[in-house]
Write a protein that holds these residues in place. Structure first.
Motif, PDB file in Angstrom:
ATOM      1  N   UNK A  11       0.838  -1.209   0.000  1.00 61.41           N
ATOM      2  CA  UNK A  11       0.000   0.000   0.000  1.00 61.41           C
ATOM      3  C   UNK A  11       0.871   1.257   0.000  1.00 61.41           C
ATOM      4  N   UNK A  12       1.917   1.262   0.802  1.00 62.86           N
ATOM      5  CA  UNK A  12       2.822   2.410   0.845  1.00 62.86           C
ATOM      6  C   UNK A  12       3.513   2.602  -0.503  1.00 62.86           C
ATOM      7  N   UNK A  13       3.916   1.513  -1.140  1.00 66.91           N
ATOM      8  CA  UNK A  13       4.538   1.616  -2.464  1.00 66.91           C
ATOM      9  C   UNK A  13       3.575   2.202  -3.496  1.00 66.91           C
ATOM     10  N   UNK A  14       2.310   1.788  -3.429  1.00 60.83           N
ATOM     11  CA  UNK A  14       1.313   2.353  -4.350  1.00 60.83           C
ATOM     12  C   UNK A  14       1.133   3.850  -4.107  1.00 60.83           C
ATOM     13  N   UNK A  15       1.053   4.232  -2.830  1.00 64.53           N
ATOM     14  CA  UNK A  15       0.918   5.654  -2.503  1.00 64.53           C
ATOM     15  C   UNK A  15       2.152   6.433  -2.952  1.00 64.53           C
ATOM     16  N   UNK A  16       3.318   5.836  -2.810  1.00 64.38           N
ATOM     17  CA  UNK A  16       4.560   6.466  -3.245  1.00 64.38           C
ATOM     18  C   UNK A  16       4.569   6.627  -4.762  1.00 64.38           C
ATOM     19  N   UNK A  17       4.098   5.612  -5.484  1.00 60.72           N
ATOM     20  CA  UNK A  17       4.032   5.708  -6.942  1.00 60.72           C
ATOM     21  C   UNK A  17       3.103   6.831  -7.379  1.00 60.72           C
TER      22      UNK A  17
END
Length: 168
Positions: free
Chosen positions: A28-34
């Motif tokens: 989820x954090x990676x998606x938000x970062x993307x």
């Protein structure tokens, strides 16, 4: 998990479940970062959001590493599954294929066992007919090597059974 997944009914141990939850948070954090990186130039606040997400991701990965050493260090993962994941494939496919292969091999071995027992029974009957004085020894051998399998129904026997079902 899908209904065809052979491991769908097996509950994960609490330690593994916690690791799975941590991995979901990291994804989820990676998606938000993307999303933040994509909007980086168009939104002024995205710089702070990207920095915050990178810091959060760093702390989540650190926490995952620390907890993994304690909780899942003894869990062995076959190299084939790791390779499946690295190739972008679903590890559940590997599990399904593995189970199907085991079923096929099990049927093959059961067929061999049935053939050997059928051969044993035919040989025992021939020995009894040819050497009646050895009948007791043949019976001992048959007892020690296990019971006979019931005969495999042929198409003719199945048709005959179905025809007899309606008769008293």
């Amino acid at each position: 998990m899908s209904s065809s997944d052979p491991t769908a009914h097996i509950p994960a141990p609490p330690a593994l479940q916690a690791q799975e939850d941590r991995l979901r948070q990291i994804i989820e954090t990676l998606l938000e970062l993307a999303i933040g990186v994509h909007d980086y130039e168009s939104v002024l606040q995205s710089k702070d959001a990207v920095v915050a997400r990178v810091n959060l991701l760093t702390s989540q990965l650190s926490e995952l590493d620390k907890s993994a050493k304690d909780t899942v260090a003894d869990v062995l993962v076959p190299r084939e599954i790791v390779q499946y994941i690295e190739d972008g494939r679903n590890p559940n496919v590997y599990t399904r294929e593995f189970v199907e292969l085991l079923v096929k091999q099990n049927q093959f071995v059961n067929g061999k066992m049935r053939a050997m027992r059928d051969y044993r029974d035919v040989l025992a009957e021939q020995i009894r007919e040819t050497y009646p004085e050895l009948s007791n020894e043949v019976d001992v051998v048959l007892q020690n090597t296990g019971p006979s399998y019931p005969p495999i129904p042929t198409n003719e026997a199945k048709t005959e059974e179905q025809g007899n079902e309606g008769r008293p």
